[in-house]
Structures are given as structure tokens and as C-alpha cells.
Scaffold this active site. Structure first.
Site, mmCIF file in Angstrom:
data_model
loop_
_atom_site.group_PDB
_atom_site.id
_atom_site.type_symbol
_atom_site.label_atom_id
_atom_site.label_comp_id
_atom_site.label_asym_id
_atom_site.label_seq_id
_atom_site.Cartn_x
_atom_site.Cartn_y
_atom_site.Cartn_z
ATOM 1 N N VAL A 64 0.848 -1.558 0.510
ATOM 2 C CA VAL A 64 0.180 0.361 0.089
ATOM 3 C C VAL A 64 0.865 0.897 0.242
ATOM 4 O O VAL A 64 0.262 2.963 -0.388
ATOM 5 C CB VAL A 64 -1.150 0.362 1.245
ATOM 6 C CG1 VAL A 64 -2.324 -1.376 1.176
ATOM 7 C CG2 VAL A 64 -0.376 -0.110 2.787
ATOM 8 N N ASN A 90 -6.894 -1.218 6.877
ATOM 9 C CA ASN A 90 -6.344 -1.654 7.825
ATOM 10 C C ASN A 90 -4.874 -2.360 7.791
ATOM 11 O O ASN A 90 -4.477 -2.461 8.451
ATOM 12 C CB ASN A 90 -7.497 -3.519 8.108
ATOM 13 C CG ASN A 90 -6.756 -4.209 8.655
ATOM 14 O OD1 ASN A 90 -6.694 -4.317 9.718
ATOM 15 N ND2 ASN A 90 -6.171 -5.009 8.285
ATOM 16 N N SER A 142 -5.548 3.889 16.220
ATOM 17 C CA SER A 142 -5.055 3.128 17.408
ATOM 18 C C SER A 142 -4.985 3.907 18.724
ATOM 19 O O SER A 142 -5.440 5.043 18.676
ATOM 20 C CB SER A 142 -4.015 2.191 17.136
ATOM 21 O OG SER A 142 -3.128 1.694 18.294
ATOM 22 N N TYR A 155 4.628 5.880 15.435
ATOM 23 C CA TYR A 155 3.290 4.632 14.888
ATOM 24 C C TYR A 155 2.051 5.744 15.568
ATOM 25 O O TYR A 155 1.336 5.432 14.967
ATOM 26 C CB TYR A 155 3.409 2.864 16.176
ATOM 27 C CG TYR A 155 2.356 1.886 15.417
ATOM 28 C CD1 TYR A 155 1.704 1.439 14.555
ATOM 29 C CD2 TYR A 155 1.432 2.336 16.957
ATOM 30 C CE1 TYR A 155 0.937 1.249 14.739
ATOM 31 C CE2 TYR A 155 -0.031 1.130 16.242
ATOM 32 C CZ TYR A 155 -0.422 0.768 15.544
ATOM 33 O OH TYR A 155 -1.173 0.196 15.585
ATOM 34 N N ALA A 156 1.997 6.338 16.447
ATOM 35 C CA ALA A 156 0.935 7.371 17.180
ATOM 36 C C ALA A 156 1.398 7.816 16.495
ATOM 37 O O ALA A 156 -0.310 8.669 15.784
ATOM 38 C CB ALA A 156 1.562 7.556 18.981
ATOM 39 N N ALA A 157 2.031 8.260 15.534
ATOM 40 C CA ALA A 157 1.607 9.487 15.019
ATOM 41 C C ALA A 157 1.007 9.681 13.490
ATOM 42 O O ALA A 157 0.293 10.659 13.125
ATOM 43 C CB ALA A 157 3.808 10.540 14.007
HETATM 44 P P1 NAI Z 1 -1.409 -8.167 11.967
HETATM 45 O O1 NAI Z 1 0.227 -7.405 12.245
HETATM 46 O O2 NAI Z 1 -1.532 -9.240 12.266
HETATM 47 O O3 NAI Z 1 -1.638 -7.379 10.096
HETATM 48 C C1 NAI Z 1 -1.474 -6.567 9.212
HETATM 49 C C2 NAI Z 1 -1.487 -7.111 8.112
HETATM 50 O O4 NAI Z 1 -0.903 -5.939 6.975
HETATM 51 C C3 NAI Z 1 -0.368 -8.212 7.674
HETATM 52 O O5 NAI Z 1 -1.276 -9.278 6.497
HETATM 53 C C4 NAI Z 1 0.731 -7.665 6.997
HETATM 54 O O6 NAI Z 1 1.137 -8.313 5.525
HETATM 55 C C5 NAI Z 1 0.130 -6.393 5.930
HETATM 56 N N1 NAI Z 1 0.672 -5.307 5.629
HETATM 57 C C6 NAI Z 1 1.896 -4.806 6.100
HETATM 58 N N2 NAI Z 1 2.482 -3.901 5.731
HETATM 59 C C7 NAI Z 1 2.183 -3.988 4.209
HETATM 60 C C8 NAI Z 1 1.684 -3.161 3.501
HETATM 61 N N3 NAI Z 1 2.626 -2.278 2.803
HETATM 62 N N4 NAI Z 1 0.498 -3.123 2.379
HETATM 63 C C9 NAI Z 1 -0.469 -4.311 2.337
HETATM 64 N N5 NAI Z 1 -0.041 -4.985 3.424
HETATM 65 C C10 NAI Z 1 1.189 -4.499 4.665
HETATM 66 O O7 NAI Z 1 -1.639 -6.645 12.743
HETATM 67 P P2 NAI Z 1 -3.060 -6.178 12.934
HETATM 68 O O8 NAI Z 1 -2.982 -6.365 14.547
HETATM 69 O O9 NAI Z 1 -3.962 -7.644 12.131
HETATM 70 O O10 NAI Z 1 -3.588 -4.932 12.381
HETATM 71 C C11 NAI Z 1 -4.255 -4.563 12.197
HETATM 72 C C12 NAI Z 1 -4.179 -2.988 11.830
HETATM 73 O O11 NAI Z 1 -5.080 -3.186 12.886
HETATM 74 C C13 NAI Z 1 -3.153 -2.464 11.680
HETATM 75 O O12 NAI Z 1 -3.524 -1.620 11.036
HETATM 76 C C14 NAI Z 1 -3.139 -2.246 13.262
HETATM 77 O O13 NAI Z 1 -1.879 -0.664 13.364
HETATM 78 C C15 NAI Z 1 -3.954 -2.197 13.574
HETATM 79 N N6 NAI Z 1 -4.179 -2.065 15.305
HETATM 80 C C16 NAI Z 1 -3.812 -3.624 15.503
HETATM 81 C C17 NAI Z 1 -3.505 -3.555 17.280
HETATM 82 C C18 NAI Z 1 -3.146 -4.408 17.771
HETATM 83 O O14 NAI Z 1 -3.255 -4.470 18.979
HETATM 84 N N7 NAI Z 1 -3.463 -5.991 16.991
HETATM 85 C C19 NAI Z 1 -3.960 -2.204 18.166
HETATM 86 C C20 NAI Z 1 -4.407 -0.671 17.300
HETATM 87 C C21 NAI Z 1 -4.259 -0.883 16.161
#
Ligand code: NAI
Length: 247
Positions: A64, A90, A142, A155-157
Site C-alpha cells: 500500500v 486495515n 489505534s 506509530y502514534a504519529a
Molecule cells: P498484523 O500484523 O496481524 O496484520 C497486518 C497485515 O498488514 C499483515 O497481513 C501484513 O502483511 C499487512 N501489511 C503490512 N504492511 C503492508 C503493506 N505495506 N502493504 C500491504 N499490506 C501490508 O496486525 P493486526 O494486529 O491485524 O493489525 C491490523 C490493523 O490494526 C493495523 O493497522 C494495526 O496498526 C491496527 N491495530 C492493531 C492493534 C493490535 O493490538 N493488534 C491495536 C491497534 C491498532
């Protein structure tokens, strides 16, 4: 079947929250373009979905944070399905370090994916939604983007910026009947959180009035609600799904 006949793009669709979201969207009748940059994870996830007899999806390998790539893949998706009704931004990453130790590369890379990636995807999808005068955009911020978090300057920013974009796009796109909202997950048990030290996870859990970390399904259910017609008058909102970790 709250999302019947809807075409949804879910970025980061093979990660922890992404998988739960894809499954819930398919169960609600949506056709899903699953987008992720991890080709192997995408392949394994697609195989798993077929064993669950959930088949109304296509997978797309996409970084992305690459504008060229985003333009190409969103065009492909629009041509394949004829419409894009829902975009769930996401995909996200962490690269934690305290301020004095964080490198410029760590800072920039997290912003490129978590903020610029959301901008690129939304900018490419929105013309399709304007043409049909309807759409739902759901961004992922988040608890760290709202309140900050130790070791997460970048990340916070990046996630605070997502709230700024959400509110700006709500003002710009409401007249086209496009709802724009954000979800702010708290600590949710996915690979992103599992890489934190056990002691930190234990400490975080103690701070949550509900007494547990979030499950990916808790976040997926919020995405489904915001994508459905039930949320048609919710706009420019950040929905906290965090067990009230911070009130
Ligand atoms: P995760 O690490 O399990 O999944 C993130 C997914 O995004 C992975 O499949 C990864 O391959 C994909 N990804 C990473 N960089 C990418 C890129 N440049 N282009 C396309 N895909 C990419 O993380 P999770 O926990 O499922 O997080 C999902 C969302 O929720 C994120 O935006 C994260 O910041 C947010 N979030 C998660 C929290 C948590 O406690 N797990 C808390 C607050 C927010």
C-alpha cells in the site's frame, strides 16, 4: 447478510484482524478483494477460506505504500468487480523504539505504510465511489494514535494522522454520500501484539476494565457495523474498540 451485493477491499487482509474481517464480510454476503503484501500468507489464507466454503473473494498482492502499485491494483479490482462499495484500510505495521533510539528510517517507514498507504488507497478508490454516489471508507487508527504509547513515536504519529484524514474526508466526501469513519482498536491478540514481551502484555491486560485483550473478531464486528446500512448516519467518527483501556 448485512453486506449482500457489496464489493469490499480489505487491506492487510491476511493478518490477524484482517483475516477475522475478511471472514465476517464474506459471512455477511460481501464479495471481497483481499489485499496484502505478504504473498505466502495470502495464498495460505485463500486455501483456508475455501475449506470453510467461503469463496466469494479474490486476492491481490499489494504494497500500500507504493503509489504505482496501488493505482494498478485498484484499477484491476474496479475492472474485475465493476464497483467498489467499501474500503477497509486495515494494513499497518509497528517498528517500536524509544525516541532517543528511533532511526529516521523506522520513523519514515511506519508513516509510509500506516498513513501514506491509507492516503494512496483512499485517493484511488474514491473516484469510483463518487461516480456511484455512495461508499463506505473505514480507516484503522489505534488507542496509541489517540493517547500516545511508550516506544511508539512513529506509530502514534501515523495513527493520529489517520484520525485527521478521517475527519477531513468526512467533511469533503459527505456530499457524495460516502461515509468515512475510523476504528481505534485497543490491544488485540494478533501477530502484531504477540511479538511484544509477555510482561508487557500482562501489564496491558491488567489496565483493561474488561479484563482481557481484544480478539480480532471484536474489531471485525465493528468494521462490519460501520460498513453496513445500519451506520448510514455515522460519519467522521472514531469508534474505540478497546475494552476501555483508557477512559
Ligand atoms: P498484523 O500484523 O496481524 O496484520 C497486518 C497485515 O498488514 C499483515 O497481513 C501484513 O502483511 C499487512 N501489511 C503490512 N504492511 C503492508 C503493506 N505495506 N502493504 C500491504 N499490506 C501490508 O496486525 P493486526 O494486529 O491485524 O493489525 C491490523 C490493523 O490494526 C493495523 O493497522 C494495526 O496498526 C491496527 N491495530 C492493531 C492493534 C493490535 O493490538 N493488534 C491495536 C491497534 C491498532
Amino acid at each position: 447478510m448485512r453486506l449482500q451485493q457489496k464489493v469490499a477491499i480489505i487491506t492487510g487482509g491476511s493478518g490477524g484482524i484482517g483475516q477475522a474481517t475478511v471472514r465476517r464480510f464474506l459471512q455477511e454476503g460481501a464479495t471481497v478483494a483481499i489485499v496484502d503484501y505478504d504473498e505466502q500468507a495470502l495464498h495460505q489464507w485463500a486455501t483456508q477460506l475455501r475449506t470453510e466454503h467461503l469463496e466469494s473473494f479474490e486476492t491481490y498482492v499489494l504494497d500500500v505504500s507504493s503509489l504505482d502499485h496501488v493505482q494498478k491494483v485498484i484499477t484491476q479490482i474496479a475492472e474485475r468487480f465493476g464497483t467498489i462499495d467499501i474500503l477497509v484500510n486495515n494494513a499497518g505495521i509497528t517498528q517500536d523504539a524509544q525516541l532517543t533510539k528511533m532511526t529516521a528510517e523506522q520513523f519514515q517507514h511506519v508513516l509510509e505504510v500506516n498513513t501514506t498507504g491509507v492516503f494512496y488507497c483512499t485517493q484511488q478508490v474514491v473516484p469510483h465511489m463518487i461516480a456511484q454516489q455512495s461508499g463506505k471508507i473505514i480507516n484503522t487508527t489505534s488507542v496509541s494514535g489517540v493517547h500516545g504509547n511508550f516506544g511508539q513515536t512513529n506509530y502514534a504519529a501515523s495513527k493520529a494522522a489517520v484520525i485527521g484524514m478521517t475527519e477531513t474526508w468526512a467533511k469533503e466526501l459527505g456530499r457524495h454520500n460516502i461515509n468515512v469513519n475510523a476504528v481505534a482498536p485497543g490491544f488485540t491478540l494478533t501477530p502484531m501484539v504477540k511479538k511484544m514481551p509477555d510482561a508487557v502484555i500482562e501489564k496491558m491486560t491488567k489496565m483493561i476494565p474488561l479484563g482481557r485483550l481484544g480478539k480480532p473478531e471484536d474489531i471485525a464486528n465493528a468494521y462490519v457495523f460501520l460498513a453496513s446500512d445500519e451506520a448510514n448516519y455515522i460519519h467522521g467518527h472514531t469508534l474505540h474498540v478497546d475494552g476501555a483501556i483508557i477512559m
